[in-house]
Design a protein around this motif. Sequence first.
Motif, PDB file in Angstrom:
ATOM      1  N   THR B 136       0.834  -1.202   0.000  1.00 44.56           N
ATOM      2  CA  THR B 136       0.000   0.000   0.000  1.00 44.56           C
ATOM      3  C   THR B 136       0.869   1.253   0.000  1.00 44.56           C
ATOM      4  OG1 THR B 136      -0.072  -0.136   2.404  1.00 44.56           O
ATOM      5  CG2 THR B 136      -1.918  -1.103   1.208  1.00 44.56           C
ATOM      6  N   GLU B 137       0.286   2.372  -0.389  1.00 43.01           N
ATOM      7  CA  GLU B 137       1.011   3.649  -0.413  1.00 43.01           C
ATOM      8  C   GLU B 137       1.290   4.111   1.014  1.00 43.01           C
ATOM      9  OE1 GLU B 137       2.048   5.761  -2.738  1.00 43.01           O
ATOM     10  OE2 GLU B 137       1.319   4.710  -4.524  1.00 43.01           O
ATOM     11  N   PRO B 138       2.532   4.516   1.307  1.00 45.53           N
ATOM     12  CA  PRO B 138       2.827   4.978   2.665  1.00 45.53           C
ATOM     13  C   PRO B 138       2.162   6.328   2.957  1.00 45.53           C
ATOM     14  CG  PRO B 138       4.689   5.402   1.232  1.00 45.53           C
ATOM     15  CD  PRO B 138       3.700   4.626   0.415  1.00 45.53           C
ATOM     16  N   ILE B 139       1.812   6.518   4.223  1.00 49.09           N
ATOM     17  CA  ILE B 139       1.234   7.782   4.682  1.00 49.09           C
ATOM     18  C   ILE B 139       2.284   8.459   5.546  1.00 49.09           C
ATOM     19  CG2 ILE B 139      -0.541   8.805   6.169  1.00 49.09           C
ATOM     20  CD1 ILE B 139      -2.205   6.206   5.564  1.00 49.09           C
ATOM     21  N   VAL B 140       2.691   9.673   5.177  1.00 49.81           N
ATOM     22  CA  VAL B 140       3.598  10.417   6.048  1.00 49.81           C
ATOM     23  C   VAL B 140       2.770  11.431   6.829  1.00 49.81           C
ATOM     24  CG1 VAL B 140       5.578  11.975   6.196  1.00 49.81           C
ATOM     25  CG2 VAL B 140       5.555  10.158   4.480  1.00 49.81           C
ATOM     26  N   LEU B 141       2.978  11.449   8.127  1.00 51.34           N
ATOM     27  CA  LEU B 141       2.258  12.369   8.987  1.00 51.34           C
ATOM     28  C   LEU B 141       3.275  13.362   9.522  1.00 51.34           C
ATOM     29  CD1 LEU B 141      -0.617  12.585  10.126  1.00 51.34           C
ATOM     30  CD2 LEU B 141       0.126  11.155  12.013  1.00 51.34           C
ATOM     31  N   VAL B 154      -4.488   8.236  13.905  1.00 54.59           N
ATOM     32  CA  VAL B 154      -4.743   8.145  12.468  1.00 54.59           C
ATOM     33  C   VAL B 154      -4.828   6.677  12.036  1.00 54.59           C
ATOM     34  CG1 VAL B 154      -3.772   8.639  10.179  1.00 54.59           C
ATOM     35  CG2 VAL B 154      -3.748  10.404  11.956  1.00 54.59           C
ATOM     36  N   ARG B 157      -8.136   5.346  12.971  1.00 54.92           N
ATOM     37  CA  ARG B 157      -9.200   5.875  12.112  1.00 54.92           C
ATOM     38  C   ARG B 157      -9.221   5.183  10.756  1.00 54.92           C
ATOM     39  NH1 ARG B 157      -8.345  12.189  14.098  1.00 54.92           N
ATOM     40  NH2 ARG B 157      -9.397  11.884  16.102  1.00 54.92           N
ATOM     41  N   TYR B 158      -8.045   4.893  10.199  1.00 54.27           N
ATOM     42  CA  TYR B 158      -8.019   4.181   8.914  1.00 54.27           C
ATOM     43  C   TYR B 158      -8.487   2.726   9.064  1.00 54.27           C
ATOM     44  CZ  TYR B 158      -6.038   7.961   6.125  1.00 54.27           C
ATOM     45  OH  TYR B 158      -5.866   9.138   5.442  1.00 54.27           O
ATOM     46  N   LYS B 160     -10.750   1.792  11.386  1.00 52.26           N
ATOM     47  CA  LYS B 160     -12.198   1.926  11.592  1.00 52.26           C
ATOM     48  C   LYS B 160     -12.927   2.243  10.282  1.00 52.26           C
ATOM     49  CE  LYS B 160     -13.059   1.925  16.245  1.00 52.26           C
ATOM     50  NZ  LYS B 160     -14.250   1.538  16.983  1.00 52.26           N
ATOM     51  N   SER B 161     -12.286   2.984   9.401  1.00 49.97           N
ATOM     52  CA  SER B 161     -12.951   3.312   8.136  1.00 49.97           C
ATOM     53  C   SER B 161     -12.773   2.179   7.120  1.00 49.97           C
ATOM     54  CB  SER B 161     -12.438   4.634   7.576  1.00 49.97           C
ATOM     55  OG  SER B 161     -11.115   4.478   7.108  1.00 49.97           O
ATOM     56  N   MET B 163     -10.164   0.838   5.700  1.00 49.74           N
ATOM     57  CA  MET B 163      -9.141   0.869   4.647  1.00 49.74           C
ATOM     58  C   MET B 163      -8.104  -0.218   4.898  1.00 49.74           C
ATOM     59  SD  MET B 163      -7.792   4.518   3.397  1.00 49.74           S
ATOM     60  CE  MET B 163      -7.066   4.014   1.856  1.00 49.74           C
ATOM     61  N   PHE B 164      -7.820  -0.420   6.189  1.00 49.07           N
ATOM     62  CA  PHE B 164      -6.807  -1.407   6.578  1.00 49.07           C
ATOM     63  C   PHE B 164      -7.311  -2.263   7.739  1.00 49.07           C
ATOM     64  CE2 PHE B 164      -4.209   2.447   5.390  1.00 49.07           C
ATOM     65  CZ  PHE B 164      -3.733   1.952   4.187  1.00 49.07           C
TER      66      PHE B 164
ATOM     67  N   MET C   1     -20.146   1.878   4.635  1.00 47.76           N
ATOM     68  CA  MET C   1     -20.358   3.105   5.400  1.00 47.76           C
ATOM     69  C   MET C   1     -21.323   4.035   4.659  1.00 47.76           C
ATOM     70  SD  MET C   1     -17.391   5.497   6.946  1.00 47.76           S
ATOM     71  CE  MET C   1     -16.489   4.052   7.512  1.00 47.76           C
ATOM     72  N   PHE C 139      -1.929  16.860   9.180  1.00 49.11           N
ATOM     73  CA  PHE C 139      -1.203  17.180   7.945  1.00 49.11           C
ATOM     74  C   PHE C 139      -0.436  15.961   7.424  1.00 49.11           C
ATOM     75  CE2 PHE C 139       1.618  18.800   4.857  1.00 49.11           C
ATOM     76  CZ  PHE C 139       0.880  19.803   4.252  1.00 49.11           C
ATOM     77  N   PHE C 140      -0.672  15.631   6.152  1.00 52.71           N
ATOM     78  CA  PHE C 140      -0.081  14.450   5.521  1.00 52.71           C
ATOM     79  C   PHE C 140       0.869  14.845   4.390  1.00 52.71           C
ATOM     80  CE2 PHE C 140      -4.303  13.165   7.051  1.00 52.71           C
ATOM     81  CZ  PHE C 140      -3.974  12.042   7.802  1.00 52.71           C
ATOM     82  N   VAL C 141       1.827  13.976   4.120  1.00 52.57           N
ATOM     83  CA  VAL C 141       2.688  14.174   2.953  1.00 52.57           C
ATOM     84  C   VAL C 141       2.609  12.930   2.074  1.00 52.57           C
ATOM     85  CG1 VAL C 141       5.053  14.524   2.139  1.00 52.57           C
ATOM     86  CG2 VAL C 141       4.256  15.718   4.184  1.00 52.57           C
ATOM     87  N   PHE C 142       2.327  13.150   0.798  1.00 48.35           N
ATOM     88  CA  PHE C 142       2.265  12.065  -0.182  1.00 48.35           C
ATOM     89  C   PHE C 142       3.026  12.495  -1.440  1.00 48.35           C
ATOM     90  CE2 PHE C 142      -1.945  11.761   2.007  1.00 48.35           C
ATOM     91  CZ  PHE C 142      -1.791  10.508   2.576  1.00 48.35           C
ATOM     92  N   TYR C 149      -7.083   8.399   0.632  1.00 53.51           N
ATOM     93  CA  TYR C 149      -6.664   8.697   1.997  1.00 53.51           C
ATOM     94  C   TYR C 149      -7.409   9.917   2.558  1.00 53.51           C
ATOM     95  CZ  TYR C 149      -2.868   5.248   1.948  1.00 53.51           C
ATOM     96  OH  TYR C 149      -2.129   4.093   1.908  1.00 53.51           O
ATOM     97  N   ASN C 152     -11.291   8.802   3.045  1.00 55.73           N
ATOM     98  CA  ASN C 152     -11.539   7.910   4.184  1.00 55.73           C
ATOM     99  C   ASN C 152     -11.268   8.575   5.528  1.00 55.73           C
ATOM    100  OD1 ASN C 152     -12.370   5.061   3.403  1.00 55.73           O
ATOM    101  ND2 ASN C 152     -10.764   5.511   1.925  1.00 55.73           N
ATOM    102  N   TYR C 153     -10.268   9.443   5.547  1.00 57.71           N
ATOM    103  CA  TYR C 153      -9.973  10.116   6.815  1.00 57.71           C
ATOM    104  C   TYR C 153     -11.113  11.074   7.177  1.00 57.71           C
ATOM    105  CZ  TYR C 153      -7.138  12.000  10.604  1.00 57.71           C
ATOM    106  OH  TYR C 153      -6.665  12.349  11.850  1.00 57.71           O
ATOM    107  N   SER C 156     -14.028   9.116   8.481  1.00 53.40           N
ATOM    108  CA  SER C 156     -13.875   8.622   9.850  1.00 53.40           C
ATOM    109  C   SER C 156     -14.119   9.737  10.865  1.00 53.40           C
ATOM    110  CB  SER C 156     -12.501   7.980  10.047  1.00 53.40           C
ATOM    111  OG  SER C 156     -11.521   8.952  10.259  1.00 53.40           O
ATOM    112  N   ASP C 160     -17.095   9.412  13.651  1.00 56.36           N
ATOM    113  CA  ASP C 160     -16.759   9.521  15.076  1.00 56.36           C
ATOM    114  C   ASP C 160     -17.234  10.833  15.702  1.00 56.36           C
ATOM    115  OD1 ASP C 160     -15.607   7.061  15.316  1.00 56.36           O
ATOM    116  OD2 ASP C 160     -13.537   7.750  15.073  1.00 56.36           O
TER     117      ASP C 160
END
Lengths: 85, 380, 208
Positions: B136-141, B154, B157-158, B160-161, B163-164, C1, C139-142, C149, C152-153, C156, C160
């Motif tokens: 899967t594509e990595p998520i950078v936070l 996070v 949440r993924y 629960k939604s 995705m994983f 959902m 904040f995300f970096v892709f 992403y 879905n975020y 959620s 919630d």
Amino acid sequence: MDALKQELKESLVEQLNLEDITPAEIGDDDMLFGDGLGLDSIDALELIVMLDKTYGIKLTDPKQGRAIFESINTMSAYIAEHRTK
Amino acid sequence: MSKVYVSYNNIISSLGFDSVSVAKEVIQGKSGLKQIADASIMPEPFMSSLIDDEVLSAAFNNTSEKKYTKLEQMFIASLQDTFSQSNIALTDRVGLIISTTKGNIDALDDANDFPKECAYLDVLAKNVTNYFGFKTEPIVLSNACVSGVLAVAVAKRYIKSNMFDQVFIVAGDLVTEFILSGFNSFQALSSEICKPYDKNRIGINIGEVAVSALVTKNEANLSDDAVEILGEASCNDANHISGPSRTGEGLYRSIKSALNQANLTSEDIDYISAHGTATMYNDEMEAIALNRLGLEHTPVNSLKGYFGHTLGASGLLETIIGMQALKQNKLIKTLGFAEMGVTQPINIIEETTEKPLNTFLKTASGFGGCNTAVIFKKVK
Amino acid sequence: MENQFKISSYCHVKQNKISLNGKVLFSVKPEESTFLKQAYKALNVNYSKFFKMDKLSQLAFLAADVLFQYENISEENQENIALVMGNKASSLDTDRKHQDSIQDKTSYYPSPAVFVYTLPNIMLGEISIKYKLYSENSFFVFENFKTNYFYNYAQSLIVDNKADKILCGWVNVDDEDYEAFLYLVTPNGDLQHTEQQINTLYNELWTL
């Protein structure tokens, strides 16, 4: 001294990005922080860097800055006395 | 709705290269901080906890041709341990979250051997992903100093939604000239070992670690220190980009929202692993927020005296130590604290002691006015 | 959902143009370098802290301001609007400035006003401060915009009950290149909150 005050007003506007104020609008006795010019804690740190870079004055205690940066008058007096460049 | 857990984990730090060894040192009161004199990072000597390059390369044991940066080696070494403990196959239901504030920022330095491209966080993420073969594509936070604990939220949440089913999270930051010069310009660094909540505190120490954990909904395969994530929230101060709120607003709201979600009240929290950076304003802000929530009697610690502030990793590092504390029923003392230095009363843990523990609250706060609170409960 | 949420408005900024819901609001010639400053004036933003921000925060702030003005969202209401944003270059544009200030050891003057912007989430803080949003920030970096992403975020956070509305999108600055795409997810609106819809809107960036 007047030249130093003018120089300080110009660098304040330029280095602190005070877009809606001109150097001429800053009075020598105006409060720079709080209700006056509305500068904040990052501006205070930026002024400490400016003292070091432009005038060769190193402040080690940030609390010292409060009295020095009260107004253009207090700043210019401190710089005139302590500058090394 | 199924439950979500933090399970297998690892810590790569100056106190050791696995969570159990590191927790053992911490419980014995040992600090990884020491004075470092390295003019290439900082003109004056500074207090920090650094990972030894040689010990790291030995642990990483790179068998490929590709060269990895120090931070990539730290991430991979940490994930390798968590990954092998977890023993799960990498499918399209397994995610990866990388938490970091600055990544390979040292690559911007002209003196660094790696190309400047490495400073892009997605490039760093790709190197880690490809090493393990994630599908899967990595998520950078990158959410300042809450990144590490926000990753837990996070990941949940993924899951629960839908995705994983499982998410590996890895967090880390380096001690670099970039970071030290910046915090120094904020006059925030302490040249002595930091003193969280203490009357004589003068600032932070920056340290480096890489930490990782598996976040999963699979109850069948949990580590013996696993915890359930009961509630989480991340609220902004809406006040200032660098100064903490004088009322602790964002932290107060984060904890309140996490408690609501967990369906708990303040009395249900057995201990708090707080941020406690040892700056004047942060520690004071936390004391105010905890008082507003009626948490002033709950035992609280800061672990910054053991590792320093490890930036984007700190929240996850302290979560893992918290899991060990729960498992061993130990309240871990706030190293460096001697005399109360915040205006609102809080119950600082001054000696490491035994106490039955079931739940803990982890909090963090950072630049940009961000705050995160997550509540955990022991599984076994 | 179950998906009941909608997209009520969206904003694009690229190539010296700002558009709201697909219509250009303000533009200057591509070669002009003071676009953000001119846009600030033309759009009556009236917030002097804008000039202290770095380019990344200015860009995010302007795009958010366009949407919030249109939606009549003001600081008085202190709405629970989560901010979920991402980009590719993180804060590299400002990181390079900070690195320049420490590269030469004989002229070593790191600036706190620059350093504070070496975190990409500062832009979320700037928007939160102006609009008094005491809400969720991530904040995300892709490598590039990852619709699934973001979708879905946001879902959620809705499920919630973490937010009433969510401001999502992509804000990237890398040297001379920049682009912003923000959209507001709300209970009411004309467009469905679906991955397909988000993709369609995102792609309008390239035809702006």
